[in-house]
Design a protein around this motif. Structure first.
Motif, PDB file in Angstrom:
ATOM      1  N   GLU A 361       0.826  -1.205   0.000  1.00 18.98           N
ATOM      2  CA  GLU A 361       0.000   0.000   0.000  1.00 18.98           C
ATOM      3  C   GLU A 361       0.861   1.256   0.000  1.00 18.98           C
ATOM      4  O   GLU A 361       0.517   2.262  -0.623  1.00 18.98           O
ATOM      5  CB  GLU A 361      -0.953   0.000   1.203  1.00 18.98           C
ATOM      6  CG  GLU A 361      -2.097  -0.995   1.060  1.00 18.98           C
ATOM      7  CD  GLU A 361      -3.171  -0.811   2.119  1.00 18.98           C
ATOM      8  OE1 GLU A 361      -3.305   0.319   2.639  1.00 18.98           O
ATOM      9  OE2 GLU A 361      -3.867  -1.786   2.431  1.00 18.98           O
ATOM     10  N   SER A 362       1.996   1.209   0.686  1.00 16.82           N
ATOM     11  CA  SER A 362       2.873   2.378   0.744  1.00 16.82           C
ATOM     12  C   SER A 362       3.505   2.700  -0.610  1.00 16.82           C
ATOM     13  O   SER A 362       4.021   3.804  -0.809  1.00 16.82           O
ATOM     14  CB  SER A 362       3.978   2.151   1.785  1.00 16.82           C
ATOM     15  OG  SER A 362       4.769   1.014   1.429  1.00 16.82           O
ATOM     16  N   GLN A 363       3.480   1.739  -1.532  1.00 17.99           N
ATOM     17  CA  GLN A 363       4.080   1.934  -2.856  1.00 17.99           C
ATOM     18  C   GLN A 363       3.064   2.322  -3.924  1.00 17.99           C
ATOM     19  O   GLN A 363       3.452   2.630  -5.050  1.00 17.99           O
ATOM     20  CB  GLN A 363       4.792   0.645  -3.290  1.00 17.99           C
ATOM     21  CG  GLN A 363       5.940   0.235  -2.392  1.00 17.99           C
ATOM     22  CD  GLN A 363       6.425  -1.182  -2.695  1.00 17.99           C
ATOM     23  OE1 GLN A 363       5.623  -2.071  -3.017  1.00 17.99           O
ATOM     24  NE2 GLN A 363       7.729  -1.404  -2.580  1.00 17.99           N
TER      25      GLN A 363
END
Length: 611
Positions: A361-363
């Protein structure tokens, strides 16, 4: 429905009214607004042709001049049915035969939806609306063409006549559109594709299944090479997957049954078929058991996603491995209705420049930004500019989509934020999402101002859950990845059709099937032409030599018609000085130069992929 669509929908009703005034026995089906105008489907013994258009348009002008109001009438389902049985739906008065198609459409309206009629003058139609205030609002219109169309696009149904037209708010808009239409006829990819021998659709092979001819295959290869270079620079891994897969795979993904109506029928597992040989059972029963998953089967793949998902899931993944970017030029199959097939723009077998990115999700934001940038690079490289985008969101029909509202909200917010940060000009359109997630579709204009939908980027929080995908996070726990689906070309077939029409067959050097043609002024200089040809081929250029015993002017005309970018004229003077006279298909004669100079010129043009 926007104001222009309302105007065109109303114009369709005026067309229907005029048709019935001329041919009272006509049976009307449906008449919606479409992207370029409107149409009405009609069953009629008389074969309508463009020669009938002036009389129909004259009736339409009279109806418009009367400023007939469009009245909305809400009725019960039974009242509508009785009107249909009396032939009153889609008619000017009661008739001795029922409104067959209108009654069928009535049956397809969901029970919870209101039944509405619209009336202008004595014409009453089963219609959900909306419309303009009265017929007088329709200032500028034109009937454009007529074709055949199966009712509801199903070749098992009767074939109707479809009369097309367009309407605008001003005469200037209509005039500009008609000029564009004339230009479009000259640029039709089906016509140019045949003239330049780029592709073939052979009915013995199958409707909607194009064959790439050698020259068309060159363009496809150049496009694939260009995109492959970009993908490798951006860290993609290329894969190949089969054209057919287990039906269970597509049940899990949701493509079956979500796209069931546009898929080729499932194929029964040969082992299952053998086991059933001695048992009785109708085809319908077998189809039912196949549908329920009681017996095995295969499906011509309608999408590449499930197979890329299986590649990702083929071994344990760590957060250190992510993102995993898997790409493929994968051929997929959709059983488009025969009445909707059109050249390369609507086919049954096509190759997607497909890729799936599995990330944390952070990417997500960074990967989305890169995907959006890739689409912009592709569009600019082929010379299609004036780019806009459509952010497709989930619509009101919740049964069309999979996943929780929370997943959808997050995905829509993520994609909206990335689109805004990327600087693309976009509008939001509810109801245009894929069944598993929101998407950005790119819209571009071609050389004559027509808008085309090309690349797409889609964000998916749902398929990872359906396939129970996971990776080991930094905390040592299992987490679900996010999938980004993206295809800058969309499909190679449709992309080529757009490029053919955009360039009118005059492809830039890097895409041209034949880049250089050597034209000796007489047979005496064929040997010199052969030397030049050999040198150009050694430099990896696509070149031919015209050996015909014809006049120089005739040879040049042929090369022009075949839209060869460069022509090298060679004669006595050129041979003596070891030079060539250079012509281009667009600028004509550009002068004499050494062969080395010419090679340097086109090498730079090719390497930079100039348009």
């Amino acid at each position: 429905m926007n104001e222009l669509e309302k105007l065109r929908h109303s114009a369709a009703h005026v067309l229907a009214t005029a048709l019935l005034e001329i041919w009272p026995e006509a049976q009307l089906a449906a008449g919606p607004p479409v992207e370029e105008g409107f149409y009405y489907d009609v069953e009629l013994d008389h074969r309508i042709s463009p020669q009938d258009f002036p009389a129909i348009e004259e009736r339409m002008r009279r109806i418009i001049a009367e400023k007939q109001p469009f009245k909305r009438i809400e009725v019960s389902r039974e009242e509508a049915r009785q009107l249909g049985l009396k032939g009153r739906l889609g008619a000017l008065s009661e008739r001795k035969f029922p409104s067959r198609y209108k009654l069928d459409i009535l049956e397809s309206i969901p029970e919870n939806e209101p039944i509405t009629l619209y009336q202008n003058g004595s014409f009453i139609d089963l219609c959900a609306g909306p419309h303009v205030e009265d017929t007088g609002s329709i200032k500028s219109f034109k009937l454009t063409h007529v074709s055949s169309a199966y009712y509801k696009g199903d070749e098992k149904n009767p074939q109707l006549q479809r009369i097309y037209g367009t309407a605008f708010f001003s005469a200037k808009e209509l005039e500009d559109y008609l000029k564009q239409l004339e230009q479009a006829k000259k640029r039709d990819h089906r016509k140019i594709g045949k003239e330049l021998e780029l592709f073939l659709i052979d009915e013995r092979v199958g409707a909607g299944l194009p064959l790439w001819l050698p020259k068309g295959a060159v363009i496809r290869r150049e496009l694939q090479n260009f995109l492959t270079e970009e993908l490798l620079k951006r860290g993609y891994q290329l894969v190949y997957t089969p054209h057919i897969g287990s039906l269970d795979l597509f049940r899990t993904s949701g493509h079956y049954p979500y796209y069931r109506e546009s898929q080729f029928p499932p194929i029964l597992d040969p082992n299952e078929l053998k086991a059933l040989e001695d048992k009785t059972g109708s085809c319908a029963e077998l189809a039912n058991r196949l549908e329920k998953g009681e017996i095995g089967g295969y499906l011509l793949k309608p999408m590449n996603c499930p197979m890329h998902i299986r590649i990702f899931d083929s071994k344990p993944r760590s957060y250190r491995d992510l993102p995993v970017r898997i790409a493929e030029f994968g051929t997929v199959y959709r059983f488009e209705k025969s009445g909707e097939l059109s050249g390369l723009t609507r086919v049954r077998g096509f190759t997607q420049d497909d890729a799936h990115i599995f990330c944390m999700e952070s990417q997500v934001e960074g990967e989305l930004m890169d995907c959006l940038d890739l689409v912009k690079v592709v569009i600019q490289k082929v010379g299609l500019l004036d780019t806009k985008a459509r952010l497709g969101l989930r619509g009101e029909e919740k049964e069309k989509y999979v996943g929780s509202p929370e997943c959808w909200k997050k995905a829509e917010e993520d994609l909206r934020r990335a689109a805004a940060k990327s600087g693309i000009d976009f509008v939001e359109e509810p109801g245009e999402a894929a069944f598993y997630g929101p998407k950005v579709d790119f819209l571009v204009k071609d050389a004559i101002g027509r808008s085309w939908q090309l690349g797409t980027v889609q964000l998916d929080y749902n398929l990872p859950a359906r396939f129970s995908l996971s990776y080991v996070g930094e905390d040592g726990q299992l987490h679900a990845p996010v999938i980004i689906h993206r295809a800058p070309f969309g499909s190679l077939e449709r992309f080529l059709a757009i490029l053919i029409e955009h360039y009118e067959g005059h492809f830039p050097l890097w895409l041209a099937p034949e880049q250089v043609r050597i034209i000796p002024v007489s047979e005496a200089f064929i040997a010199y032409g052969e030397k030049i040809k050999e040198i150009l081929q050694q430099n990896q250029f696509r070149v031919s030599l015209d050996r015909k015993n014809d006049t120089l002017g005739a040879k040049i005309r042929v090369a022009q018609l075949q839209k060869v970018p460069y022509m090298l004229i060679v004669g006595k003077k050129e041979e003596q000085m070891s030079r060539v006279s250079v012509r281009t298909s667009k600028k004509g004669n550009i002068g004499e130069m050494s062969l080395d100079t010419f090679i340097s010129l086109i090498t730079a043009e090719y390497k930079e992929r100039r348009v």
